[in-house]
Design a protein around this motif. Structure first.
Motif, PDB file in Angstrom:
ATOM      1  N   UNK A 283      38.156  41.307  54.037  1.00  0.00           N
ATOM      2  CA  UNK A 283      38.974  41.987  55.033  1.00  0.00           C
ATOM      3  C   UNK A 283      39.561  40.954  55.974  1.00  0.00           C
ATOM      4  N   UNK A 284      40.637  41.328  56.648  1.00  0.00           N
ATOM      5  CA  UNK A 284      41.169  40.476  57.680  1.00  0.00           C
ATOM      6  C   UNK A 284      42.454  39.742  57.351  1.00  0.00           C
ATOM      7  N   UNK A 285      42.844  39.655  56.083  1.00  0.00           N
ATOM      8  CA  UNK A 285      44.143  39.064  55.760  1.00  0.00           C
ATOM      9  C   UNK A 285      44.556  39.552  54.385  1.00  0.00           C
ATOM     10  N   UNK A 286      45.649  39.076  53.886  1.00  0.00           N
ATOM     11  CA  UNK A 286      46.183  39.540  52.614  1.00  0.00           C
ATOM     12  C   UNK A 286      45.365  38.946  51.477  1.00  0.00           C
ATOM     13  N   UNK A 287      44.363  39.662  51.078  1.00  0.00           N
ATOM     14  CA  UNK A 287      43.422  39.206  50.064  1.00  0.00           C
ATOM     15  C   UNK A 287      44.122  38.807  48.787  1.00  0.00           C
ATOM     16  N   UNK A 288      45.095  39.597  48.376  1.00  0.00           N
ATOM     17  CA  UNK A 288      45.711  39.382  47.065  1.00  0.00           C
ATOM     18  C   UNK A 288      46.484  38.077  46.963  1.00  0.00           C
TER      19      UNK A 288
ATOM     20  N   UNK B  43      44.687  28.088  51.576  1.00  0.00           N
ATOM     21  CA  UNK B  43      46.140  28.226  51.441  1.00  0.00           C
ATOM     22  C   UNK B  43      46.432  29.267  50.371  1.00  0.00           C
ATOM     23  N   UNK B  44      47.570  29.960  50.471  1.00  0.00           N
ATOM     24  CA  UNK B  44      47.867  31.037  49.520  1.00  0.00           C
ATOM     25  C   UNK B  44      48.351  30.535  48.158  1.00  0.00           C
TER      26      UNK B  44
ATOM     27  N   UNK C 270      35.608  21.955  49.285  1.00  0.00           N
ATOM     28  CA  UNK C 270      36.378  21.725  50.514  1.00  0.00           C
ATOM     29  C   UNK C 270      37.707  22.466  50.544  1.00  0.00           C
ATOM     30  N   UNK C 271      38.141  23.004  49.401  1.00  0.00           N
ATOM     31  CA  UNK C 271      39.390  23.761  49.358  1.00  0.00           C
ATOM     32  C   UNK C 271      39.217  25.181  49.909  1.00  0.00           C
TER      33      UNK C 271
END
Length: 126
Positions: A25-30, A101-102, A111-112
């Motif tokens: 939850x909390x951001x655009x998971x997809x 990052x998306x 670390x990513x």
């Protein structure tokens, strides 16, 4: 802020199966690649499996290849880890994580990953 909550851990006999879930939850998971890592007592946290943002690319550690399957349901904001043919050496705390990052393909490098769940214990008895 991103929140990841794992569930599905427990105690199982060798040869058994478990399915872990990680609800986000909390951001655009997809839009973000996800990974599963594990940490056994006295050992460093290690990569288990990863899945790309679209679900089209997956990768596995050699130790779990052929036994574990990672998947995601973007409609439910959830990533899964199906674990079959479990071995005592799979005993660890399992963590899910989201890349920072998306549109990533799912890195094997710890670390990513920027966001982490609290972990769920998996114990495999012999």
């Amino acid at each position: 802020q991103v929140q990841l909550v794992e569930s599905g851990g427990g105690l199982v006999q060798a040869g058994g199966s478990l399915r872990l879930s990680c609800a986000a939850s909390g951001r655009t998971f997809s839009s973000y690649a996800m990974g599963w890592f594990r940490q056994a007592p006295g050992k460093e946290r290690e990569f288990v499996a990863a899945i790309s943002w679209s679900g089209g690319t997956t990768s596995y550690a050699d130790s779990v290849k052929g036994r574990f399957t990672i998947s995601r349901d973007n409609a439910k904001n959830t990533v899964y880890l199906q674990m079959n043919s479990l071995k005592p050496e799979d005993t660890a705390v399992y963590y899910c994580a989201a890349e920072g990052v998306p549109y990533g393909l799912g890195s094997q490098t710890i670390n990513e990953y920027r966001y982490w769940g609290q972990g769920t214990q998996v114990t495999v008895s012999s």
